[in-house]
Write an enzyme that holds these catalytic residues in place. Structure first.
Site, PDB file in Angstrom:
ATOM      1  N   HIS A 199      -6.849  -5.988  -1.312  1.00  0.00           N
ATOM      2  CA  HIS A 199      -5.976  -5.018  -1.099  1.00  0.00           C
ATOM      3  C   HIS A 199      -4.726  -5.771   0.216  1.00  0.00           C
ATOM      4  CE1 HIS A 199      -3.948  -1.134  -1.039  1.00  0.00           C
ATOM      5  NE2 HIS A 199      -3.917  -1.046   0.449  1.00  0.00           N
ATOM      6  N   SER A 256       0.823  -1.392   0.092  1.00  0.00           N
ATOM      7  CA  SER A 256       0.187  -0.110  -0.104  1.00  0.00           C
ATOM      8  C   SER A 256       0.899   1.293   0.067  1.00  0.00           C
ATOM      9  CB  SER A 256      -1.047   0.061   1.071  1.00  0.00           C
ATOM     10  OG  SER A 256      -1.913   0.868   1.032  1.00  0.00           O
ATOM     11  N   ASP A 259      -9.339  -5.298  -5.319  1.00  0.00           N
ATOM     12  CA  ASP A 259      -8.753  -4.567  -4.284  1.00  0.00           C
ATOM     13  C   ASP A 259      -9.970  -3.179  -4.176  1.00  0.00           C
ATOM     14  OD1 ASP A 259      -7.345  -2.578  -2.812  1.00  0.00           O
ATOM     15  OD2 ASP A 259      -5.238  -2.702  -3.843  1.00  0.00           O
TER      16      ASP A 259
END
Length: 430
Positions: free
Chosen positions: A379, A252, A346
């Site tokens: 994610h 991320s 995601d």
């Protein structure tokens, strides 16, 4: 191994109980293993075709219990082996899923994310075999297994060197090792479980915090490249590092920081971006003589799903929009090799599209890049056997945030990606 019968329901379950009617044994291949290792479970002594339920339970550091159920039918000889026996529909998973009891774990409290902050203590997995399915019948057998994040011989030391804060994990044995810096995302704090597992597989790993930990700033902001330069220099100076070039892995926000480090700092040979972005995100990054702007986060673009979850997937500026070109990281200037990993489901942000943007630019400049996009994957792409967290409460966004992913697809992706990560780092850092 513990054996038990229905008589165990009459009181406390002793350490060993043998049923008068049958002797059922529930076995695991080993009493202690690494968290990312396969789960091998076998049951003997059932009746032919007998229907049973395997229940798994783990309790996190906050006292939250995560459970999963596998519905099974014994074979003709009264046996079950999770590597071969399919789970029946109706439980937490179905089909032949040896690790299903792990990746299908769900919390009793909704929106609780499974994390492991204390990596020095093994996680205790409790397995219980019951008759029937719904409702659960009497207890037939139980067994426990400890799953560790640190292999025997791995050492952990806290790092408070200059400005940098984190922890250093040294693999067992003498000699030198490939070295990696590990970065997590915009949740902040110090996450060690991936770093400890990497050390268990032979990588000297620095789990690096960059906000909301120790005396670091409480909020994400005011990031300066000097902090990450100091971390690189610290790691490269360790006598156990096998050469002067290291790797960086990030997820991320940590992924775009990893890419920025490889772009603007010397000594980085390999980068792993997980659910990352082609641009600097959220906040600006102060560099040597210039500032790399961050994609802006607009709270007004947060969408609320029908189930009351926050969908942030469109709340950040789109790096593919030419308007935000100044936020793009000029990764083509880096001499590092890149491994880009993303999921097609995601919901944190469209990392597949963002990763593809960077991959195309890197390949256009003849750079060494591998890219894998996994279907049905969200994610939070973690090491193997971590249960999928589709949504969880997020203190920074003030509510339950949607992460995405489908349990079985996500589990497959985590296993495949973990192998890709280790192979990639070994190839470029050994």
């Amino acid at each position: 191994m513990i054996r038990a019968g229905c008589s165990a329901l009459l009181g406390q379950v002793p350490h060993v109980i043998t049923s008068r009617s049958m002797a059922v044994s529930l076995q695991v291949s080993t009493s202690h293993c690494l968290f990312d290792e396969p789960l091998q479970v076998k049951v003997l002594g059932l009746s032919s075709g007998q229907e049973v339920t395997l229940k798994a339970a783990v309790t996190d550091e906050g006292g939250e219990t995560f459970t999963s159920l596998g519905w099974y039918q014994a074979g003709s000889h009264g046996e079950l082996e999770l590597r071969q026996s399919p789970a029946m529909p109706g439980g937490s998973f179905s089909g032949v899923e040896p690790e299903g009891l792990l990746w299908a774990l769900k919390p009793q409290t909704p929106l609780r994310r499974f994390l492991r902050r204390n990596v020095q203590t093994p996680l205790r997995l409790e397995l219980a075999l019951h008759q029937a399915h719904e409702p659960l019948g009497c207890l037939l057998a139980t067994v426990t297994q400890e799953r560790s994040f640190m292999r025997e011989g791995v050492t952990r030391s806290l790092v408070r060197e200059g400005k940098i804060r984190g922890s250093l994990f040294l693999p067992p044995g003498s000699g030198t090792f490939p070295a990696v810096i590990d970065l997590y995302g915009a949740g902040g704090g110090l996450m060690e479980y991936r770093a400890s597992l990497l050390a268990s597989h032979g990588f000297l790993t620095l789990a690096l915090a960059y906000f909301d930990y120790d005396d670091l700033p409480k909020n994400l902001g005011g990031l300066h490249l000097d902090y990450f330069r100091e971390a690189v220099e610290f790691l490269r100076s360790q006598p156990q590092v096998n050469n002067q070039e290291i790797g960086v892995i990030g997820i991320s926000k940590g992924a775009d920081l990893a890419i920025s480090m490889a772009t603007f700092l010397p000594g980085i040979k390999a980068v792993v971006s997980i659910s990352g972005c082609a641009a600097n995100s959220f906040v600006s990054l102060q560099c040597d003589g210039f500032t790399l702007p961050g994609l802006r986060f607009d709270p007004e673009k947060i969408k609320l799903t029908e189930s009351g979850l926050l969908d942030l997937s469109e709340a950040i500026d789109d790096p593919r929009d030419p308007t935000y070109e100044e936020c793009l990281i000029p990764a083509e200037k880096s001499s590092a090799a890149f491994l880009m990993l993303s999921g097609s489901d995601d919901k944190g942000w469209p990392s597949a599209a963002y990763s593809e943007q960077l991959v195309l630019r890197l390949r256009g400049h003849g750079k060494n890049v591998e890219y894998y996009c996994y279907p049905g994957t969200g994610h939070l792409l973690e090491p193997p056997n971590f249960p999928l967290c589709q949504a969880s409460n997020n203190k920074h966004f003030g509510g339950p945030m949607l992460w995405g992913g489908q349990p079985k697809d996500h589990a497959r992706a985590q296993e495949a990606a973990w192998q890709k990560i280790q192979s990639f780092l070994s190839k470029h850092l050994m």
